[in-house]
Design a protein around this motif. Structure first.
Motif, PDB file in Angstrom:
ATOM      1  N   ARG A   1       0.777  -1.254  -0.022  1.00 55.60           N
ATOM      2  CA  ARG A   1       0.120  -0.060   0.060  1.00 55.60           C
ATOM      3  C   ARG A   1       0.878   1.224  -0.053  1.00 55.60           C
ATOM      4  NH1 ARG A   1      -5.468  -0.865  -1.633  1.00 55.60           N
ATOM      5  NH2 ARG A   1      -6.299  -2.443  -0.199  1.00 55.60           N
ATOM      6  N   GLY A   2       2.026   0.998   0.598  1.00 57.77           N
ATOM      7  CA  GLY A   2       2.815   2.369   0.768  1.00 57.77           C
ATOM      8  C   GLY A   2       2.568   3.397   1.623  1.00 57.77           C
ATOM      9  N   ASN A   3       1.922   2.783   2.776  1.00 55.30           N
ATOM     10  CA  ASN A   3       1.433   3.751   3.569  1.00 55.30           C
ATOM     11  C   ASN A   3       2.231   3.794   4.892  1.00 55.30           C
ATOM     12  OD1 ASN A   3      -0.927   4.179   2.355  1.00 55.30           O
ATOM     13  ND2 ASN A   3      -2.044   2.704   3.343  1.00 55.30           N
ATOM     14  N   HIS A   4       3.470   3.132   4.790  1.00 55.37           N
ATOM     15  CA  HIS A   4       4.250   2.953   5.945  1.00 55.37           C
ATOM     16  C   HIS A   4       5.748   2.868   5.529  1.00 55.37           C
ATOM     17  CE1 HIS A   4       0.640   0.895   7.406  1.00 55.37           C
ATOM     18  NE2 HIS A   4       0.970   1.336   8.508  1.00 55.37           N
ATOM     19  N   ALA A   5       6.831   3.074   6.349  1.00 54.60           N
ATOM     20  CA  ALA A   5       8.274   3.279   6.033  1.00 54.60           C
ATOM     21  C   ALA A   5       8.430   2.060   5.256  1.00 54.60           C
ATOM     22  CB  ALA A   5       9.033   3.394   7.302  1.00 54.60           C
ATOM     23  N   SER A   6       9.485   2.217   4.375  1.00 58.43           N
ATOM     24  CA  SER A   6       9.896   0.895   3.413  1.00 58.43           C
ATOM     25  C   SER A   6      10.376  -0.308   4.036  1.00 58.43           C
ATOM     26  CB  SER A   6      10.787   1.363   2.515  1.00 58.43           C
ATOM     27  OG  SER A   6      12.086   1.574   3.073  1.00 58.43           O
ATOM     28  N   GLU A   7      10.969  -0.086   5.177  1.00 57.36           N
ATOM     29  CA  GLU A   7      11.385  -1.223   5.849  1.00 57.36           C
ATOM     30  C   GLU A   7      10.317  -1.954   6.809  1.00 57.36           C
ATOM     31  OE1 GLU A   7      12.418   2.173   8.626  1.00 57.36           O
ATOM     32  OE2 GLU A   7      12.184   1.707   6.383  1.00 57.36           O
ATOM     33  N   ILE A   8       9.164  -1.590   6.753  1.00 58.38           N
ATOM     34  CA  ILE A   8       8.117  -2.311   7.355  1.00 58.38           C
ATOM     35  C   ILE A   8       6.627  -2.409   6.634  1.00 58.38           C
ATOM     36  CG2 ILE A   8       9.033  -1.840   9.786  1.00 58.38           C
ATOM     37  CD1 ILE A   8       6.679   0.568  10.029  1.00 58.38           C
ATOM     38  N   ASP A   9       6.679  -1.405   5.376  1.00 58.93           N
ATOM     39  CA  ASP A   9       5.382  -1.668   4.961  1.00 58.93           C
ATOM     40  C   ASP A   9       4.915  -3.085   4.319  1.00 58.93           C
ATOM     41  OD1 ASP A   9       3.658  -0.011   3.797  1.00 58.93           O
ATOM     42  OD2 ASP A   9       4.241  -0.358   1.695  1.00 58.93           O
ATOM     43  N   ARG A  10       5.759  -3.849   4.112  1.00 57.99           N
ATOM     44  CA  ARG A  10       5.493  -5.270   3.723  1.00 57.99           C
ATOM     45  C   ARG A  10       4.842  -6.130   4.718  1.00 57.99           C
ATOM     46  NH1 ARG A  10      10.837  -4.982   4.573  1.00 57.99           N
ATOM     47  NH2 ARG A  10      11.679  -6.604   5.465  1.00 57.99           N
ATOM     48  N   TYR A  11       4.830  -5.541   5.805  1.00 60.66           N
ATOM     49  CA  TYR A  11       4.267  -6.250   7.076  1.00 60.66           C
ATOM     50  C   TYR A  11       2.730  -6.150   7.420  1.00 60.66           C
ATOM     51  CZ  TYR A  11       9.034  -8.354   8.055  1.00 60.66           C
ATOM     52  OH  TYR A  11      10.216  -8.821   8.136  1.00 60.66           O
ATOM     53  N   TYR A  12       2.109  -5.050   6.485  1.00 59.50           N
ATOM     54  CA  TYR A  12       0.963  -4.609   6.847  1.00 59.50           C
ATOM     55  C   TYR A  12      -0.123  -5.039   5.869  1.00 59.50           C
ATOM     56  CZ  TYR A  12       2.453  -1.493  10.652  1.00 59.50           C
ATOM     57  OH  TYR A  12       3.004  -0.992  11.566  1.00 59.50           O
ATOM     58  N   GLU A  13       0.209  -4.704   4.508  1.00 62.18           N
ATOM     59  CA  GLU A  13      -0.920  -5.633   3.575  1.00 62.18           C
ATOM     60  C   GLU A  13      -0.002  -5.479   2.177  1.00 62.18           C
ATOM     61  OE1 GLU A  13      -5.312  -5.058   1.892  1.00 62.18           O
ATOM     62  OE2 GLU A  13      -4.288  -3.287   2.754  1.00 62.18           O
ATOM     63  N   PHE A  14       0.001  -6.520   1.408  1.00 66.61           N
ATOM     64  CA  PHE A  14       0.651  -6.539   0.234  1.00 66.61           C
ATOM     65  C   PHE A  14       0.011  -7.747  -0.676  1.00 66.61           C
ATOM     66  CE2 PHE A  14       2.444 -10.251   2.708  1.00 66.61           C
ATOM     67  CZ  PHE A  14       2.600 -11.237   1.305  1.00 66.61           C
ATOM     68  N   TYR A  15       0.317  -7.555  -1.979  1.00 71.49           N
ATOM     69  CA  TYR A  15      -0.162  -8.832  -2.708  1.00 71.49           C
ATOM     70  C   TYR A  15       1.113  -9.172  -3.664  1.00 71.49           C
ATOM     71  CZ  TYR A  15      -1.231  -6.062  -7.063  1.00 71.49           C
ATOM     72  OH  TYR A  15      -0.840  -5.058  -8.133  1.00 71.49           O
TER      73      TYR A  15
END
Length: 349
Positions: A100-114
């Motif tokens: 989604r790109g809503n968080h810092a790059s180092e943690i963004d993938r831990y929120y929501e991704f596809y």
């Protein structure tokens, strides 16, 4: 287009599939080579695990059947009308993960991704359509078969980054499957001076030596903890658990020095009991690593370009798409000498 489509557990079919529409900010890539990931194998053997079989994926709205595959390289075939960074004929790799790109790059993938190949059609196909932000140009001097290793290398490179490996460090790698081998490559690229690799397979340990391990040990014959403690009584700087079982998890903690890093990369198929006091008494920092930052993905191309790094031993076989199940999935399940099997699509290099 021809594609390998997942319908159900042990039901992957080679069939014709429509190519998706190229939207304004999309790039259509003619796939050259696509690697078989452990995730692809697990989805074939015991899935659905991440595949949206009954409930549509919340991000893409899609459900199975879905084209598998997400480690790939290729040639730009077509661009959307608003794409300016690429042109037809460019050699590229694609980061299959979108966040989604809503968080810092180092943690963004831990929120929501596809991911391509899991939540929308992937790269075991003649063409892939993806957003231009996920596309990275490949240097002319890097062959496209080797470039297809960018994605799995990125997984290990991110873990090595999390482990804070630096020049002169000592590192232990538990498990020498493809991701473990790439962890050796990434640790070497980060400047590790001594790299200890442990596995139960002599074939895999031989590959570990070929890609940069300075010491290897078959733990069927000797205890890894005693072996390392004899050489580094205070422990190594960083350990990476890539086998996915309790004994290697415990060993990784035991061989790491106080305030050193233990990073879990493996996906553990089974739960196990763990006494946190073991961690407290050791003084190590325990973390895990999933996926990678986009910047890590791009930097992995630099590792592949490094003339001191040889990843060719990891590429153990190339097969045709029609033979994905028999020569790909079944081969990986039954032959420990196999590491990264590449599926030939266009076969351009």
């Amino acid at each position: 287009m021809k594609a390998a489509v997942w319908y159900d557990q042990k039901d992957v079919r080679i069939e014709e599939r429509a190519v998706k529409e190229v939207k304004d900010y999309d790039v259509k890539v003619k796939v050259a080579w696509s690697g078989i990931c452990g995730t692809d194998l697990h989805e074939y053997e015991i899935g659905p695990i991440l595949l949206p079989k009954e409930t549509p994926n919340a991000y893409t709205g899609e459900t199975t059947p879905i084209v598998l595959g997400h480690e790939f390289s290729g040639i730009v075939e077509e661009i959307g009308k608003n794409v300016t960074e690429f042109k037809k004929g460019d050699r590229v790799v694609v980061n299959p993960v979108t966040t989604r790109g809503n968080h810092a790059s180092e943690i963004d993938r831990y929120y929501e991704f596809y991911s391509l190949g899991l939540h929308t059609d992937g790269s075991f196909a003649e063409f892939v359509v993806t957003n231009t932000e996920n596309v990275v140009r490949v240097p002319e001097e890097l062959p496209l078969d080797k470039a297809a290793l960018t994605e799995p290398l990125s997984v290990s490179a991110q873990a090595v980054k999390e482990g804070e490996v630096k020049d002169g460090d000592t590192v232990a790698i538990f498990g020498c499957g493809p991701i473990g081998l790439f962890a050796i490559v990434a640790a070497k690229a980060a400047g590790a001076k001594e790299i200890y690799a442990f596995d139960l397979s002599d074939e895999r340990l031989e590959k570990a030596k070929q890609v940069g391990a300075t010491h290897v040990l078959n733990t069927r014959n000797e205890d890894a903890v005693a072996y390392l403690k004899n050489r580094h009584p205070e422990g190594v700087d960083a350990s990476f658990e890539v086998a996915g079982v309790k004994p290697t998890f415990d060993s990784a903690i035991s061989v790491t020095k106080p305030k050193g890093n233990v990073v879990v990369i493996a996906i553990h198929a089974r739960n196990f009991e763990f006494n946190p006091v073991q961690l407290m008494l050791s003084g190590v920092k325990l973390s895990s690593s999933l996926g990678y930052e986009h910047e890590t993905f791009k930097k992995s191309l630099d590792i592949l370009m490094n003339k001191e790094i040889d990843v060719s031993p990891i590429m153990t076989k190339k097969i045709e798409l029609d033979n994905l199940v028999e020569e790909g999935f079944h081969s990986l399940s039954n032959d420990l000498s196999q590491a990264k099997i590449l599926v030939k699509l266009s076969g351009e290099v």
